[in-house]
Design a protein around this motif. Structure first.
Motif, PDB file in Angstrom:
ATOM      1  N   ALA A  67     -29.210   9.408  -2.549  1.00  0.00           N
ATOM      2  CA  ALA A  67     -28.596   8.884  -3.888  1.00  0.00           C
ATOM      3  C   ALA A  67     -28.656   7.316  -4.644  1.00  0.00           C
ATOM      4  O   ALA A  67     -28.883   6.831  -5.155  1.00  0.00           O
ATOM      5  N   GLU A  68     -27.466   7.337  -3.404  1.00  0.00           N
ATOM      6  CA  GLU A  68     -26.800   5.527  -3.998  1.00  0.00           C
ATOM      7  C   GLU A  68     -27.860   4.340  -4.178  1.00  0.00           C
ATOM      8  O   GLU A  68     -28.059   4.369  -4.018  1.00  0.00           O
ATOM      9  N   LEU A  69     -28.388   4.435  -2.476  1.00  0.00           N
ATOM     10  CA  LEU A  69     -29.402   3.820  -2.346  1.00  0.00           C
ATOM     11  C   LEU A  69     -30.165   3.946  -2.880  1.00  0.00           C
ATOM     12  O   LEU A  69     -31.304   2.459  -3.388  1.00  0.00           O
ATOM     13  N   LEU A  70     -31.137   4.630  -3.495  1.00  0.00           N
ATOM     14  CA  LEU A  70     -32.258   5.420  -4.267  1.00  0.00           C
ATOM     15  C   LEU A  70     -31.737   4.088  -5.760  1.00  0.00           C
ATOM     16  O   LEU A  70     -32.898   3.385  -6.392  1.00  0.00           O
ATOM     17  N   VAL A  71     -31.268   4.545  -6.100  1.00  0.00           N
ATOM     18  CA  VAL A  71     -30.150   3.626  -7.613  1.00  0.00           C
ATOM     19  C   VAL A  71     -30.557   2.017  -6.982  1.00  0.00           C
ATOM     20  O   VAL A  71     -30.375   1.105  -7.931  1.00  0.00           O
ATOM     21  N   ARG A  72     -29.533   1.858  -6.396  1.00  0.00           N
ATOM     22  CA  ARG A  72     -29.825   0.538  -6.143  1.00  0.00           C
ATOM     23  C   ARG A  72     -31.086  -0.191  -5.786  1.00  0.00           C
ATOM     24  O   ARG A  72     -30.669  -1.431  -6.829  1.00  0.00           O
ATOM     25  N   ASN A  73     -32.026   0.072  -4.956  1.00  0.00           N
ATOM     26  CA  ASN A  73     -33.224   0.030  -4.618  1.00  0.00           C
ATOM     27  C   ASN A  73     -33.779  -0.133  -6.378  1.00  0.00           C
ATOM     28  O   ASN A  73     -34.319  -1.095  -6.701  1.00  0.00           O
ATOM     29  N   THR A  74     -33.599   0.735  -7.175  1.00  0.00           N
ATOM     30  CA  THR A  74     -34.491   0.800  -8.503  1.00  0.00           C
ATOM     31  C   THR A  74     -33.799  -0.501  -9.310  1.00  0.00           C
ATOM     32  O   THR A  74     -34.710  -1.200  -9.626  1.00  0.00           O
TER      33      THR A  74
END
Length: 327
Positions: free
Chosen positions: A42-49
């Motif tokens: 979750a947090e990695l996906l938001v950061r990469n987005t």
């Protein structure tokens, strides 16, 4: 020098951990890495987005940070600002210039595929704002997650809660205090204006416009040369759609330049200049202007407090399937 720096960082980390622990105690349904089991990416996906969107559009960090402010200040950090409709917060003129919605939607759609009905829009907004600061060169901040999404969004709640750019210091203090935020939080979180851009109508009250559309400076707290630059830009026939960088020096970098701008009377908004004109806040501005490390430390603390305003947990909210509408 090295040992002194070590002691400062150790002291700060200890202070921050104690501060975060007190928040955690009072918000038992929230935790660090809340999605570790239910949605580890979750947090990695938001950061990469956020990073991907920023590479395409450098104005994204400022938009995401402002989105969090406008969400949290109106009935808490519950993503109610994202809900679309004729009478929702998003429809109010005070929110007309908000942006960054597509970044939130992109992250949410991806998370719904990977971890359906698991990650709240409220957490995505908070994480995206956190990551926006990092993407712009600011500090990395750990925040609690586990927020639930609100089910109510009313336009009439916007104006009584947001901070207008022509507010006096007393009005700002009252507004922040009503959200559980201190005068120090006010000064530190105003540092968000080190990135982002604003339309002319957000600050042209500092000028007087004649019948021919020309401007004259009426706010003596503004540097004359800087004022001339602003007046020239805003007298353009395209001024209604024109945006001006909040920070005229390092507009895309999250740093403490904002406070140095205030010292030279180059704060874009009346609310910016007010921080330098009052004894209650001037020394704080000067301290943050002189030491970026201190600003980053204070920012980490105040940002965490902002992201916790009026959070909903447990049965007090829901996990929206789409951020723009309730389930």
């Amino acid at each position: 020098m090295a040992s002194s720096s070590y002691r400062l960082n150790y002291s700060f980390l200890l202070h921050l951990l104690l501060f975060l622990s007190s928040l955690l105690t009072s918000s038992a349904d929230l935790s660090f890495n809340f999605y570790a089991s239910s949605c580890p990416v979750a947090e990695l996906l938001v950061r990469n987005t956020v990073r991907s969107a920023t590479l395409s559009d450098p104005t994204i960090p400022g938009k995401l940070l402002r989105l969090l402010f406008h969400d949290c200040f109106v009935q808490g950090c519950d993503a109610s600002v994202l809900i679309q409709g004729n009478t929702t917060e998003r429809s109010d003129p005070g929110n007309a210039s908000l942006g960054g919605f597509s970044v939130i939607d992109t992250a949410k759609k991806a998370l719904e595929i990977i971890c359906p009905a698991t990650v709240s829009c409220a957490d995505i907004v908070a994480l995206a704002a956190r990551d926006a600061v990092e993407a712009a060169g600011g500090p990395v901040v750990e925040i609690l997650t586990g927020r639930r999404d609100g089910r109510v969004s009313i336009a009439a709640n916007v104006r009584p809660n947001i901070i207008d750019t022509d507010f006096s210091l007393d009005q700002m203090i009252d507004g922040f205090s009503s959200k559980g935020l201190s005068i120090q939080d006010l000064v530190v979180l105003s540092g968000a204006h080190t990135i982002g851009a604003s339309h002319c109508n957000a600050f042209n009250g500092r000028f007087k416009q004649d019948s021919k559309g020309s401007f004259e400076l009426i706010d003596a707290s503004l540097d004359k040369s800087y004022a001339e630059t602003l007046m020239n830009k805003c007298s353009s026939s395209e001024s209604s759609s024109l945006t001006v960088s909040n920070d005229p020096e390092t507009s895309s970098t999250f740093d403490n330049q904002y406070y140095r701008n205030l010292e030279t009377h180059k704060g874009l908004f009346q609310t910016d200049s007010a921080l330098m004109e009052d004894d209650r806040t001037r020394k704080m501005v000067e301290a943050l202007a002189s030491d970026e490390e201190i600003f980053f430390q204070r920012w980490s603390e105040s940002f965490v407090k902002l992201s916790m305003v009026g959070v909903r947990v447990g049965e007090d909210g829901e996990i929206r399937r789409t951020c723009s509408s309730v389930n």
